[in-house]
Scaffold this motif. Structure first.
Motif, short mmCIF file in Angstrom:
data_model
loop_
_atom_site.label_atom_id
_atom_site.label_comp_id
_atom_site.label_asym_id
_atom_site.label_seq_id
_atom_site.Cartn_x
_atom_site.Cartn_y
_atom_site.Cartn_z
N GLN A 265 1.67 11.41 -10.37
CA GLN A 265 0.55 12.33 -10.54
C GLN A 265 0.99 13.67 -11.11
O GLN A 265 0.25 14.32 -11.81
CB GLN A 265 -0.17 12.57 -9.22
N SER B 270 2.64 1.62 -3.43
CA SER B 270 1.68 2.07 -4.46
C SER B 270 1.37 3.54 -4.29
O SER B 270 1.34 4.30 -5.26
CB SER B 270 0.38 1.27 -4.37
N GLN B 271 1.14 3.96 -3.06
CA GLN B 271 0.82 5.36 -2.79
C GLN B 271 1.98 6.27 -3.17
O GLN B 271 1.77 7.31 -3.81
CB GLN B 271 0.47 5.54 -1.31
N GLN C 101 2.27 6.44 -7.00
CA GLN C 101 1.16 7.23 -7.54
C GLN C 101 1.38 8.72 -7.31
O GLN C 101 1.15 9.53 -8.20
CB GLN C 101 -0.16 6.79 -6.91
N GLU C 102 1.84 9.09 -6.13
CA GLU C 102 2.10 10.49 -5.83
C GLU C 102 3.17 11.06 -6.75
O GLU C 102 3.06 12.19 -7.22
CB GLU C 102 2.53 10.66 -4.37
N ASP D 67 0.83 -1.21 0.00
CA ASP D 67 0.00 0.00 0.00
C ASP D 67 0.86 1.26 0.00
O ASP D 67 0.61 2.20 -0.75
CB ASP D 67 -0.95 0.01 1.21
N VAL D 68 1.89 1.27 0.85
CA VAL D 68 2.78 2.43 0.94
C VAL D 68 3.52 2.63 -0.39
O VAL D 68 3.61 3.75 -0.90
CB VAL D 68 3.78 2.28 2.11
#
Length: 161
Positions: free
Chosen positions: A77, A69-70, A73-74, A66-67
């Protein structure tokens, strides 16, 4: 006393078989041990500092993914991937974590990758996917090992202001 001496003689001759056992060679033992190891799995998955306090192995693994992926993604973006390829909603990134905690990111392109400028996408990813927090490598039998996994990353379009 006679029975005791017969018992000792029987015990003496019966125990000789223990001295004649063939000891397996070092190579044979190593071969057996290497066959017994499951090389497809690690004892401990990679981890980041945020997930170290979680005791449950499955929850720690989920936290790590999760970390990661986040963070990816950040970092993506703020780029033009969603403008260049608006039909992409998710991109798969192959993440390699080396025993020395270094990381390498490689985009995994769709089958029809001829339609995409793979060199441009690759360069965008390499330029953006830097400065990650320290990642503790995976552990196998007490030794840090290289691990690879595919991380699906959702590409969000920039919102109009």
């Amino acid at each position: 006393m006679k029975q005791f001496s017969i018992f000792l003689i029987f015990l003496f001759f019966g125990s000789c078989q223990y001295f004649e056992k063939k000891v397996p060679s070092e190579k044979e033992l190593l071969r057996k041990e290497l066959k017994a190891i499951n090389w497809k799995e690690v004892d401990e998955y990679p981890s980041v500092a945020e997930c170290e306090t979680i005791a449950d192995e499955k929850q720690r693994q989920k936290c790590f993914f999760d970390v990661m992926s986040q963070l990816v993604q950040e970092k993506l973006q703020i780029d033009s991937l969603s403008i260049l390829y608006p039909e992409w909603d998710t991109i798969s990134v192959k993440v390699t974590i080396f025993p020395n905690s270094k990381m390498k990111f490689e985009p995994q392109f769709p089958k029809d990758s001829v339609a995409y400028d793979t060199i441009k996408v690759d360069s965008i990813l390499h330029a953006r996917l830097i400065d990650f927090p320290k990642v503790n490598p995976a552990i196998k039998r007490g030794i840090p090992v290289k691990t690879q996994f595919i991380l699906p990353v959702i590409i969000k379009a920039k919102e109009a202001k």
